[in-house]
Write a protein that holds these residues in place. Structure first.
Motif, PDB file in Angstrom:
ATOM      1  N   GLN A  31     -50.495 -27.144  -8.730  1.00 41.32           N
ATOM      2  CA  GLN A  31     -49.196 -27.260  -9.375  1.00 41.32           C
ATOM      3  C   GLN A  31     -49.279 -27.004 -10.878  1.00 41.32           C
ATOM      4  O   GLN A  31     -48.291 -26.643 -11.501  1.00 41.32           O
ATOM      5  CB  GLN A  31     -48.620 -28.662  -9.136  1.00 41.32           C
ATOM      6  CG  GLN A  31     -48.390 -28.988  -7.696  1.00 41.32           C
ATOM      7  CD  GLN A  31     -47.269 -28.177  -7.083  1.00 41.32           C
ATOM      8  OE1 GLN A  31     -46.329 -27.817  -7.759  1.00 41.32           O
ATOM      9  NE2 GLN A  31     -47.389 -27.874  -5.816  1.00 41.32           N
ATOM     10  N   ASP A  32     -50.456 -27.201 -11.472  1.00 39.00           N
ATOM     11  CA  ASP A  32     -50.579 -27.088 -12.919  1.00 39.00           C
ATOM     12  C   ASP A  32     -50.889 -25.671 -13.403  1.00 39.00           C
ATOM     13  O   ASP A  32     -50.956 -25.435 -14.599  1.00 39.00           O
ATOM     14  CB  ASP A  32     -51.639 -28.060 -13.436  1.00 39.00           C
ATOM     15  CG  ASP A  32     -53.007 -27.805 -12.843  1.00 39.00           C
ATOM     16  OD1 ASP A  32     -53.064 -27.273 -11.718  1.00 39.00           O
ATOM     17  OD2 ASP A  32     -54.011 -28.139 -13.483  1.00 39.00           O
ATOM     18  N   LEU A  33     -51.065 -24.716 -12.512  1.00 36.80           N
ATOM     19  CA  LEU A  33     -51.314 -23.331 -12.898  1.00 36.80           C
ATOM     20  C   LEU A  33     -50.015 -22.538 -12.880  1.00 36.80           C
ATOM     21  O   LEU A  33     -49.199 -22.697 -11.981  1.00 36.80           O
ATOM     22  CB  LEU A  33     -52.307 -22.668 -11.938  1.00 36.80           C
ATOM     23  CG  LEU A  33     -53.773 -23.065 -12.038  1.00 36.80           C
ATOM     24  CD1 LEU A  33     -54.588 -22.333 -10.991  1.00 36.80           C
ATOM     25  CD2 LEU A  33     -54.329 -22.798 -13.413  1.00 36.80           C
ATOM     26  N   SER A  34     -49.873 -21.662 -13.870  1.00 38.24           N
ATOM     27  CA  SER A  34     -48.712 -20.777 -13.869  1.00 38.24           C
ATOM     28  C   SER A  34     -48.917 -19.690 -12.817  1.00 38.24           C
ATOM     29  O   SER A  34     -50.014 -19.515 -12.286  1.00 38.24           O
ATOM     30  CB  SER A  34     -48.527 -20.157 -15.252  1.00 38.24           C
ATOM     31  OG  SER A  34     -49.603 -19.285 -15.534  1.00 38.24           O
ATOM     32  N   GLY A  35     -47.869 -18.937 -12.540  1.00 37.66           N
ATOM     33  CA  GLY A  35     -47.958 -17.885 -11.535  1.00 37.66           C
ATOM     34  C   GLY A  35     -48.983 -16.829 -11.887  1.00 37.66           C
ATOM     35  O   GLY A  35     -49.736 -16.366 -11.039  1.00 37.66           O
ATOM     36  N   LYS A  38     -52.515 -18.182 -11.395  1.00 39.77           N
ATOM     37  CA  LYS A  38     -52.843 -18.240  -9.973  1.00 39.77           C
ATOM     38  C   LYS A  38     -53.278 -16.878  -9.465  1.00 39.77           C
ATOM     39  O   LYS A  38     -54.278 -16.747  -8.758  1.00 39.77           O
ATOM     40  CB  LYS A  38     -51.645 -18.730  -9.151  1.00 39.77           C
ATOM     41  CG  LYS A  38     -51.400 -20.196  -9.203  1.00 39.77           C
ATOM     42  CD  LYS A  38     -50.265 -20.586  -8.280  1.00 39.77           C
ATOM     43  CE  LYS A  38     -49.991 -22.063  -8.373  1.00 39.77           C
ATOM     44  NZ  LYS A  38     -49.015 -22.505  -7.398  1.00 39.77           N
TER      45      LYS A  38
END
Length: 95
Positions: A31-35, A38
Motif C-alpha cells: 500500500q505504501d508504494l506508488s504505482g 510498483k
C-alpha cells in the motif's frame, strides 16, 4: 530423474521460485508504494529474478501494522462489538 536432480530441485529451485513469487506478490500488494514504483520493482524482479528479488527483500522497509490492545477494552467490561453469540458489527456502544 535421479536423486541428485530431486535434491537440486528441492534445495535450490523451489526456494528461488518461492522468493521470486513472494517478491512479486508483495510488490503488487504493498500500500505504501506508488504505482510507478510498483511497476519498477515488478519489472526489476521479473527481468532479474534472483538478484531483483534479493535486492527487493533487502531494501524493502519493514511495515509494522498497529494492533489494537483488547486488554484495554476487557478491563472496562465486554469488548465493543462482542456479544454472547459472537461478533456483532451492528452493536453500538456509548462511552
Amino acid at each position: 530423474m535421479d536423486w541428485w536432480e530431486i535434491i537440486l530441485f528441492v534445495v535450490v529451485i523451489t526456494p528461488i521460485i518461492v522468493l521470486w513469487l513472494g517478491s512479486v506478490l508483495d510488490a503488487i500488494t504493498r500500500q505504501d508504494l506508488s504505482g510507478a514504483m510498483k511497476v519498477l520493482w515488478i519489472l526489476a524482479v521479473l527481468l532479474f529474478p534472483i538478484v531483483g528479488s534479493l535486492v527487493y527483500i533487502l531494501v524493502r522497509p519493514t511495515v509494522i501494522v498497529p494492533q489494537t490492545n483488547l486488554m484495554d477494552e476487557t478491563w472496562q467490561g465486554t469488548p465493543r462489538g462482542v456479544t454472547d453469540m459472537g461478533f456483532d458489527e451492528t452493536r453500538q456502544t456509548t462511552n
